[in-house]
Design an enzyme around this catalytic site. Sequence first.
Site, mmCIF file in Angstrom:
data_model
loop_
_atom_site.group_PDB
_atom_site.id
_atom_site.type_symbol
_atom_site.label_atom_id
_atom_site.label_comp_id
_atom_site.label_asym_id
_atom_site.label_seq_id
_atom_site.Cartn_x
_atom_site.Cartn_y
_atom_site.Cartn_z
ATOM 1 N N GLN A 80 0.554 12.417 26.523
ATOM 2 C CA GLN A 80 1.234 13.686 26.276
ATOM 3 C C GLN A 80 2.312 13.551 25.208
ATOM 4 O O GLN A 80 2.524 14.448 24.392
ATOM 5 C CB GLN A 80 1.863 14.186 27.581
ATOM 6 C CG GLN A 80 0.840 14.476 28.668
ATOM 7 C CD GLN A 80 1.511 14.882 29.959
ATOM 8 O OE1 GLN A 80 2.035 15.969 30.088
ATOM 9 N NE2 GLN A 80 1.501 13.984 30.937
ATOM 10 N N VAL A 82 2.423 11.545 22.534
ATOM 11 C CA VAL A 82 1.964 11.418 21.149
ATOM 12 C C VAL A 82 1.288 12.682 20.625
ATOM 13 O O VAL A 82 0.869 12.729 19.476
ATOM 14 C CB VAL A 82 1.034 10.200 20.981
ATOM 15 C CG1 VAL A 82 1.767 8.922 21.313
ATOM 16 C CG2 VAL A 82 -0.230 10.329 21.830
ATOM 17 N N ARG A 83 1.186 13.705 21.451
ATOM 18 C CA ARG A 83 0.725 14.998 20.936
ATOM 19 C C ARG A 83 1.746 15.595 19.971
ATOM 20 O O ARG A 83 1.419 16.469 19.173
ATOM 21 C CB ARG A 83 0.483 15.979 22.084
ATOM 22 C CG ARG A 83 -0.719 15.638 22.947
ATOM 23 C CD ARG A 83 -0.825 16.596 24.114
ATOM 24 N NE ARG A 83 -1.857 16.194 25.051
ATOM 25 C CZ ARG A 83 -1.979 16.671 26.281
ATOM 26 N NH1 ARG A 83 -1.111 17.573 26.713
ATOM 27 N NH2 ARG A 83 -2.945 16.262 27.073
ATOM 28 N N ARG A 85 3.309 15.449 16.855
ATOM 29 C CA ARG A 85 2.953 14.698 15.660
ATOM 30 C C ARG A 85 4.125 14.493 14.711
ATOM 31 O O ARG A 85 4.099 13.598 13.878
ATOM 32 C CB ARG A 85 1.817 15.397 14.916
ATOM 33 C CG ARG A 85 0.515 15.478 15.685
ATOM 34 C CD ARG A 85 0.113 14.167 16.353
ATOM 35 N NE ARG A 85 0.159 13.018 15.460
ATOM 36 C CZ ARG A 85 0.384 11.785 15.868
ATOM 37 N NH1 ARG A 85 0.632 11.527 17.138
ATOM 38 N NH2 ARG A 85 0.384 10.788 15.004
ATOM 39 N N SER A 93 1.653 -3.354 21.857
ATOM 40 C CA SER A 93 0.218 -3.590 21.731
ATOM 41 C C SER A 93 -0.420 -3.950 23.067
ATOM 42 O O SER A 93 0.136 -4.692 23.872
ATOM 43 C CB SER A 93 -0.031 -4.719 20.726
ATOM 44 O OG SER A 93 -1.410 -5.055 20.693
ATOM 45 N N ARG A 103 1.803 -8.947 31.149
ATOM 46 C CA ARG A 103 2.088 -8.431 32.483
ATOM 47 C C ARG A 103 1.178 -7.249 32.784
ATOM 48 O O ARG A 103 1.015 -6.355 31.958
ATOM 49 C CB ARG A 103 3.550 -7.991 32.575
ATOM 50 C CG ARG A 103 4.539 -9.145 32.444
ATOM 51 C CD ARG A 103 5.962 -8.633 32.361
ATOM 52 N NE ARG A 103 6.349 -7.933 33.577
ATOM 53 C CZ ARG A 103 7.504 -7.283 33.707
ATOM 54 N NH1 ARG A 103 8.357 -7.245 32.703
ATOM 55 N NH2 ARG A 103 7.802 -6.674 34.840
ATOM 56 N N ALA A 173 16.106 15.840 14.479
ATOM 57 C CA ALA A 173 16.705 16.798 15.410
ATOM 58 C C ALA A 173 15.879 18.071 15.537
ATOM 59 O O ALA A 173 15.810 18.666 16.622
ATOM 60 C CB ALA A 173 18.130 17.138 14.963
ATOM 61 N N ARG A 183 8.841 20.190 26.844
ATOM 62 C CA ARG A 183 8.773 19.102 27.820
ATOM 63 C C ARG A 183 9.919 19.092 28.825
ATOM 64 O O ARG A 183 9.847 18.376 29.830
ATOM 65 C CB ARG A 183 8.698 17.761 27.091
ATOM 66 C CG ARG A 183 7.444 17.590 26.241
ATOM 67 C CD ARG A 183 6.189 17.837 27.031
ATOM 68 N NE ARG A 183 4.985 17.518 26.268
ATOM 69 C CZ ARG A 183 3.753 17.705 26.705
ATOM 70 N NH1 ARG A 183 3.559 18.229 27.907
ATOM 71 N NH2 ARG A 183 2.715 17.393 25.954
#
Length: 267
Positions: A80, A82-83, A85, A93, A103, A173, A183
Amino acid sequence: MLDEKFTGNGKVVLLAGGGKIYTDIAARFVRSERDLEDIVASPYSKKIVENILSSGHRAALEFDFFIFGLEGYSRVTETQLVRKRLASYLIKSGRAELGGKRRYSVVYPRGVAEFTAPVTLPGGATVNLSGRDLADLGRQWYEAGLDADLPEEDLRYLKPQATEFKAIVGMNAHALLDWFSIRCCRNAQHEIRHLAWQMLRLCRKAAPDLFAGAGPNCVQLGYCPENALQNARCRGRIITKDEAMALLRSARGAAAAPPAQDEFAGD
């Protein structure tokens, strides 16, 4: 042993941002005929920042950038996040070979971890497994793959969405205000809402003038644009966009009633 964490406990650290504010310099540059050196040397103006925010001309806000470090959130929330952009992401990684030292940590709701249901195993036997049991089976399978020298970048294909992700995220900003509007809303999934509010609190502390009116859409707009999809906890407490428009039309009608129909009649 399973490295287990629960949603609602993720950590956010502000790595950079705040302090000197560049929004007022950018805004001065657009309107002023003074030399650039004079503009830059001008004392900071809170009033200019307030005018930018109240006018809605937010392009100048893009010159103030904030960088966050995140950990303790699940891949569900990463998807959610990374939607958005207009942001920069550097995510830890999942494919780099670490010689079996990676881990296997999971982040999920406590209720999911403890929920138990009957599951039929490949051999036909039925056992009761909790979410925690399933997560630990995944860990065991992953570690067995490491022992068999399978590449870590291949083993990650069967990692669950509950796997923890860690990232460095950068947003200006302007982008942050837009992101908070969606969000921080009660309709947002609870884990990403937790992330957004942590980021917002850090931004308000680091740059209070920029984020004084930041928050969910109802805070920034004064009404909820979700209309019929408004969260149940907000109904009756926060006016919707449709209700706001109806009140505006009613007020306009009372202030300037249209002429009577016969005033437009021909001779």
